[in-house]
Design an enzyme around this catalytic site. Sequence first.
Site, mmCIF file in Angstrom:
data_model
loop_
_atom_site.group_PDB
_atom_site.id
_atom_site.type_symbol
_atom_site.label_atom_id
_atom_site.label_comp_id
_atom_site.label_asym_id
_atom_site.label_seq_id
_atom_site.Cartn_x
_atom_site.Cartn_y
_atom_site.Cartn_z
ATOM 1 N N ASP A 175 0.825 -1.255 0.212
ATOM 2 C CA ASP A 175 0.003 -0.038 -0.066
ATOM 3 C C ASP A 175 0.717 1.405 -0.068
ATOM 4 O O ASP A 175 0.668 2.249 -0.646
ATOM 5 C CB ASP A 175 -1.073 0.053 1.172
ATOM 6 C CG ASP A 175 -1.733 1.155 1.387
ATOM 7 O OD1 ASP A 175 -2.504 1.472 0.298
ATOM 8 O OD2 ASP A 175 -1.784 1.872 2.566
ATOM 9 N N ALA A 176 1.912 1.497 1.037
ATOM 10 C CA ALA A 176 2.942 2.327 0.816
ATOM 11 C C ALA A 176 3.628 2.671 -0.615
ATOM 12 O O ALA A 176 3.867 3.835 -0.804
ATOM 13 C CB ALA A 176 3.858 2.322 1.986
#
Length: 147
Positions: free
Chosen positions: A34-35
């Site tokens: 996600d990051a």
Amino acid sequence: MTSSDQEQPRLWFPFELSRPLDQMPPLALAYIGDAIHEVAIRQYLISGKNLRPNHLHRLSTSFVSAGAQAKMLQHLEPQLTDEEASIVRQGRNAKSGTVPKNASVLDYRYATAWECLLGYLYYKGNQSRILELITAGIQHLEQPSKL
């Protein structure tokens, strides 16, 4: 030796996994994925002309939403290797224990699978494949009527 001849670091920071990659929970891989997706999208948007923070934030939500991530993965699935497809299946089938607020359950599962794949590729040190997939996904979303 030129900088291009030097070996690129496998990870951005020197913090290794707590267990072998093949034993990492899919949701842990999705957490880092996600990051990675977020940074990629932010860097893509900053490469554009309109750098007003409000505009950047509004535009970024159209790329980082579960629906957008699901569209990227669904478009790219035929191009995945068997190994990548296996990681995607694990990510899609992972039970997060949360209910998506602004997405369908199916989009949420595909988004989790996309993030899981990015996390897996990151820890494999396959930055070129991450770049290839994210670039193709962005290009797909940038086509008219894809967002």
